[in-house]
Each structure stands twice: as C-alpha cells, then as structure tokens.
Write an enzyme that holds these catalytic residues in place. Structure first.
Site, PDB file in Angstrom:
ATOM      1  N   ASN A 218     -10.453 107.086   5.538  1.00  0.00           N
ATOM      2  CA  ASN A 218      -9.209 105.834   5.122  1.00  0.00           C
ATOM      3  C   ASN A 218     -10.097 105.489   3.998  1.00  0.00           C
ATOM      4  OD1 ASN A 218     -11.057 103.451   5.878  1.00  0.00           O
ATOM      5  ND2 ASN A 218     -10.991 104.805   7.810  1.00  0.00           N
ATOM      6  N   ASP A 291      -8.936 105.841  14.110  1.00  0.00           N
ATOM      7  CA  ASP A 291      -8.136 106.082  15.729  1.00  0.00           C
ATOM      8  C   ASP A 291      -8.365 107.313  16.382  1.00  0.00           C
ATOM      9  OD1 ASP A 291      -8.368 103.518  15.463  1.00  0.00           O
ATOM     10  OD2 ASP A 291      -7.049 102.887  14.849  1.00  0.00           O
ATOM     11  N   PRO A 319     -13.123 107.214  20.770  1.00  0.00           N
ATOM     12  CA  PRO A 319     -13.340 105.959  20.886  1.00  0.00           C
ATOM     13  C   PRO A 319     -13.183 105.321  20.505  1.00  0.00           C
ATOM     14  CG  PRO A 319     -15.819 106.894  20.782  1.00  0.00           C
ATOM     15  CD  PRO A 319     -14.492 107.601  20.047  1.00  0.00           C
TER      16      PRO A 319
HETATM   17  O1  C5P Z   1      -7.676  97.995  16.820  1.00  0.00           O
HETATM   18  P1  C5P Z   1      -6.880  98.166  15.383  1.00  0.00           P
HETATM   19  O2  C5P Z   1      -8.089  98.751  15.693  1.00  0.00           O
HETATM   20  O3  C5P Z   1      -6.707  97.079  14.933  1.00  0.00           O
HETATM   21  O4  C5P Z   1      -9.018  96.885  15.421  1.00  0.00           O
HETATM   22  C1  C5P Z   1      -9.534  96.741  14.714  1.00  0.00           C
HETATM   23  C2  C5P Z   1     -10.604  96.055  15.472  1.00  0.00           C
HETATM   24  O5  C5P Z   1     -11.654  96.707  16.496  1.00  0.00           O
HETATM   25  C3  C5P Z   1     -12.606  96.127  14.424  1.00  0.00           C
HETATM   26  O6  C5P Z   1     -13.198  95.105  14.547  1.00  0.00           O
HETATM   27  C4  C5P Z   1     -12.753  97.969  14.187  1.00  0.00           C
HETATM   28  O7  C5P Z   1     -14.078  97.764  12.963  1.00  0.00           O
HETATM   29  C5  C5P Z   1     -12.549  97.717  15.723  1.00  0.00           C
HETATM   30  N1  C5P Z   1     -12.171  99.300  15.545  1.00  0.00           N
HETATM   31  C6  C5P Z   1     -14.121  99.996  16.421  1.00  0.00           C
HETATM   32  N2  C5P Z   1     -13.246 101.154  16.815  1.00  0.00           N
HETATM   33  C7  C5P Z   1     -12.451 101.496  16.849  1.00  0.00           C
HETATM   34  C8  C5P Z   1     -11.262 101.462  16.192  1.00  0.00           C
HETATM   35  C9  C5P Z   1     -11.587  99.848  15.693  1.00  0.00           C
HETATM   36  O8  C5P Z   1     -14.666  99.253  16.240  1.00  0.00           O
HETATM   37  N3  C5P Z   1     -12.122 102.979  17.099  1.00  0.00           N
END
Ligand code: C5P
Length: 414
Positions: A218, A291, A319
């Site tokens: 990204n 993700d 993870p």
């Molecule tokens: O669930 P979402 O991706 O929206 O969450 C965003 C938050 O979770 C951010 O603080 C991001 O750095 C963290 N995050 C993470 N590991 C992932 C996905 C998101 O640490 N795989």
C-alpha cells in the site's frame, strides 16, 4: 518528498521558544545559516553569537539579515554591559553549531574571555554542542577528554558525521546532518515529560511477496509514525521505530536513543515487535500492515507465458500486530490508528470509538482517508481522537508533527 526536515519545519508546538545559537570557527559555519532558517520556519526565535574565529568565514550580518535577533558583538565591543548574561536570562536552550575544537576546549575549561564562552558559562539551561573539525583533531586525546567533561556536565553532544571532510581527508568530523541538528535543537527546547518511557512505533507499509520479485503493498510513507518517533524522542523517551520497506531514508534521522529497524513483511514486523515487547512501556501502532498475504507462487519470477489468460491469487490472513500485543498489554499505554472512509465527523467518531474497544488501546486516532490532505503520503492529518476515559475530540487538518505531539500528550494522560 516527506522527510524529517519538512516534518520538523512545519512543527508549531515549540513556537515562541527562544534558542541561542553559537557559531564558532569551522568551515562548516555556513551551515549555521541554514539551521537558523529551518528554526525560523518552526517559529522558534533565535539569537546568535559569532565567535572571532567564525567571523573569518561568515559575518554576523548574515545572521541578522536572516532574522536572528539579537546578534551579539564580541566582548567589550558593544554598549551593553551584560550581553554575556543575556541568553541565560532570555533563552530556553543554547546550541553551538558548529563547535570547533577550540570552543569545546574553552567550554570544558570554563574560560570566559570571549562573548560566546562567557554566555555558555552563564547559561543554566540545556546546552548542546555540534562539533565539526578535522578527524585527527576530533580523535585527539585532548578533545576526547574535553568531550567527556562536557558529557559529564549533561551537555548534549551532537556527534559529527563521517565522510569526506573539507580538507580532503576521510573520517569522522563533518558537522552532523541538518535533520539531526534541527531535531537536537528542538529536543533541547522540549519538555522531558516522556523521560523513562521506552516507546515502540510501527510505521510504513508492509510488503507481502507473491513471487520472487513482486509484492502486494500500500502507499503508506511512514510520515505519521516518524512524527511520533521524533516527538517522543524529543520529549525524552527512548524510541524503537519498526519500519516497513520503502519509506524514505531521510524520514527517521540517526539520533542516539532512536533506533530504526527495517522489516519487510507483516510477519517480520510481528516477530521483531514481540522481541521488543518486554522492554516497551508505550506502543504506537501507525503501520499500514497488510491484512492479508498472497500465497507464494514460488521462489522465482512468475512467467507471463505460464498463464496467458490471467490467473488468481489466494490470500491468507496476516497477524494483527496491535491486537496480538494488546492482549499482552499489562500496564503499557497503547495508541492505535484507524484509516476510515466516513461520510461525516459523527460517523468517523463512532468508528473511532468502536476501534478503541476492539483493539484494547488507551488512545485511538481515526482519520478520514476520503478527505483531501488526510492520510497516506501527506504531511497533514485531520483526526477524530478518543481515549479509554471517554474523552473525544475532532482535530482539524494540521501538520503530522503537531498531531504526533498532541497524541503523545493524550497518551501520557490516558
Ligand atoms: O483493524 P485496522 O487495520 O483498521 O486497525 C488499524 C490499527 O491496527 C493500526 O494502529 C495498525 O497499525 C494496527 N494493525 C496492526 N496489524 C495489522 C493490522 C492493523 O498492528 N495486521
């Protein structure tokens, strides 16, 4: 390009602080003019003293023309009898850049026969020196002893860089890079309310390979995370910045107490974050972690000819680094981010509240990536911020360093 200098220049939370800049006799003293301009861009007031040695290279008029005020004359040459005491009474910090071997020796000895040495002797606040000299002068036992003396007295030494020197020799002795000088000047001015904290900051994107040469990723630049790393460092924290690939090398300057580790994939970021976790007291999770990771087609390059009609890629979940570490939170304070596409402020705040609870963090900052100027690749962010004590605020579009500064304050109070 977003680099540390552009982030720091747009930083306003130290505005109207006063720094006294000493310029001593080194070929690098022309770089002090650039430092002055960068400090002014951050609305920091600067006064200057140019030593007799430096005046062989640059004139005081250069600094007064660039807006430094006052620019002090040499001792006993002006009308003001107490000019040698003034920076100590009016400035929040003092930095000598460049600092010559001679100036460093005078400070170590407590000499006061010239204006700058006397001003340093009469300065009770934070003092820094940024040495610049020939490598042999830097390595000489006399200079080593003088530097050790200054360190013992809590003077910040802005370590000189290595490379080709003006005299043509190679080695350590070049004035530290501008990003380090600027960050160190601001650190001297900043409160130390994060001293004793060890902060983990995740930043940038992750890259998930699907063959030997291609990846899924990204456009995150890491600017928000770099801003948080710099803000926490300036306020006295020890910082581990854990960055994904592709972020600009100038975004996180090499500063003592700010360690940068580079990883590629989400799994590598997870492993390193878990290793660091026992030492960490605060976690700031800004990384745009992928993700999902594609299922690898193989170690080599996927050939076009092997699938002329196109092909599908399968993904497996990565993870969630924040969620995993939040389950081992104990008494750490955690800051999470959320990039959302919301129709309005109310919807953004509702999403921020939900994510605060879901991720188990103390502070959650959500930005609306559908708003111009907020999110990936910009120097600014507009945020909806919530904390676990029920405090909620909408922040208008502002520089990422300012956002970072305020988020550090929230985290300390959440
Ligand atoms: O669930 P979402 O991706 O929206 O969450 C965003 C938050 O979770 C951010 O603080 C991001 O750095 C963290 N995050 C993470 N590991 C992932 C996905 C998101 O640490 N795989």
């Amino acid at each position: 390009m977003i680099d540390a200098i552009s982030l720091l220049r747009a930083f306003t939370r130290l505005e109207r602080k006063r720094l006294h800049l000493g310029v001593s006799g080194s070929i690098a003293c022309y770089k002090a003019a650039d430092l002055l301009r960068n400090l002014h861009k951050a609305d920091i007031n600067v006064s200057v003293t140019v030593t007799a040695g430096a005046r062989h290279f640059v004139q005081p008029l250069l600094f007064s023309s660039l807006g430094a005020a006052p620019v002090y004359p040499e001792m006993f040459s002006g009308e003001e009898p107490f000019a040698h005491l003034e920076p100590g009474q009016s400035c929040h910090a003092l930095l000598v850049a460049p600092a010559s071997a001679n100036l460093i020796a005078r400070v170590a000895q407590g000499l006061a026969q010239d204006m700058l040495s006397a001003q340093i002797l009469a300065f009770a606040g934070p003092v820094g020196v940024a040495p610049a000299m020939n490598t042999l002068m830097w390595q000489n036992a006399a200079t080593r002893a003088n530097i050790a003396t200054l360190r013992e007295r809590s003077v910040t030494i802005v370590e000189p860089d290595s490379g080709t020197l003006a005299c043509g020799s190679e080695g350590q002795g070049r004035l530290a890079p501008m990003s380090c000088l600027l960050a160190q000047a601001m650190r001297l001015l900043a409160p130390k309310d994060m001293a004793g904290e060890t902060v983990l900051v995740t930043l940038g994107p992750t890259r998930e390979p699907w063959d030997g040469v291609r990846f899924w990723s990204n456009p995150s630049t890491g600017a928000m995370g770099a801003s948080l790393a710099l803000a926490a460092w300036m306020r006295g924290a020890r910082v581990h910045a854990l960055a994904g690939p592709g972020i600009d090398t100038d975004l996180v300057p090499a500063l003592p107490g700010l360690e940068l580790t580079r990883v590629k994939t989400a799994r590598e970021m997870m492993t390193r974050a878990e290793e660091l976790w026992p030492t960490v007291t605060m976690g700031m999770f800004t990384a745009a972690v992928a993700d999902f990771a594609p299922v690898l087609y193989g170690a080599g390059k996927f050939k076009k000819a092997s699938s002329p009609d196109g092909f599908s890629i399968a993904f497996t979940p990565n993870p969630d680094i924040l969620a995993t570490l939040s389950a081992k939170k104990e008494n750490r304070r955690l800051l999470g981010f959320a990039a959302e596409t919301a129709a309005d402020d109310a919807e953004l705040m509702a999403l921020a509240r939900l994510k605060l609870a879901k991720k188990g963090v103390n502070v959650l900052a959500a930005n609306n990536v559908s708003q111009a100027g907020s999110g990936f690749g910009t120097g600014t962010n507009a945020m909806a911020v919530v904390n676990s004590k029920g405090r909620e605020e909408h922040w208008p579009l502002q520089g990422k360093m300012d956002v970072a500064w305020d988020l550090c304050t929230w985290l300390l109070n959440s």
